[in-house]
Write a protein that holds these residues in place. Sequence first.
Motif: not given
Length: 366
Positions: A93-119
């Motif tokens: 389960n932890i591996l599947r979550q880690s793969e999702a967090n680092f994928s192209d559709n990662s919600p964590i990275l998407d949120e940070l990228e949106a904040q970076l675009r706004n900045a």
Amino acid sequence: MKNSCLIILAFVGTLVSCKKSANTNTSPQYKSLTEAVYASGNIYPKNEYKLTANADGFLIKQTAFEGDAVGKNQLLFQLESASQEARLEASSNILRQSEANFSDNSPILDELEAQLRNARTKLANDSINFKRYKELYDRNATTRIEYERAELAYQTSKNDVSARRKAWLRTKNQLYVDLQNSKSNFKVNAREEDNYRIKSFEAGKLYEIYKKQGELVRRGEAVALVGDANEVYAQLAIDESDFVKVQIGQTVLVKIDVYKDKIFKAKVTKLYPKLNKADQTFRVDAEFVEEKPNAYYGMTIEANIVVSENPRVLTIPKNYLVGSDSVWIEENGDKKKIKITKGVENLDMVEVKAGLTEKSVLMLGN
């Protein structure tokens, strides 16, 4: 062991008997004499090994049984452990979550990228505004306070873009590390899961199973015995007084109870230098050179190891010996005890090297 009346040299030209001669007097005769060392032992398969458990667990599955032929790396037994299954599921389960967090559709990275675009958007607006106020200030068309306020907003936006970009990179790197750690942890648990699967090392026959389904198996405990059913050898025990006569390459005549009067030929292949103090014997291994017996594990055997073959020697029956080196002879009508020099011997006959001739008349002792 060596005083046993059982000997099989009759099959190579020397008939042996434990009975005394019917005549009380006899004379030495020239005969072929084969000296052999008696041995007893068992038949075992080559490449024998025991399968042991690498983890604690209950035996829940068995895919082979005694007498079955098994292949190399074949799954034979399955153990079960609730704690290990839980660890494997959690790491998966932890591996599947880690793969999702680092994928192209990662919600964590998407949120940070949106904040970076706004900045970056805000920085672009503040940069334009700062340039406009700078031009106005250079023409004395605005106050210094308004100019510095625009400059501060621009620097703040610039710093915010830099900080958000670093946060994005730092988070991405951390997610990558988390993914690698999750993969490693999953592999460790998956390998640990393999410890609950007991497989054969080499192809062979399953001779014995020590555990039943449902029983608890401890780490390091033997579960089954496997050996090569196509290759067997004789494991012999030799009396310590005869061991010095045995050499590698000597012929061995083997009698197996289940084969009745059949004799198998083998040759000595290995000598073990350690004395078994329990029965005062040394171990000797012999390999069959012609026909081989069936691979029934542990069959009892008796054997003679041929240590010398003498085509023509002067011999006397062994029961005429008095002690270890004397005989009674008839001389001029009288009974006389003399010493002789012995050579090789078996259970029936003794070679006479000196002290007697063919004309000597032997008498049995009182």
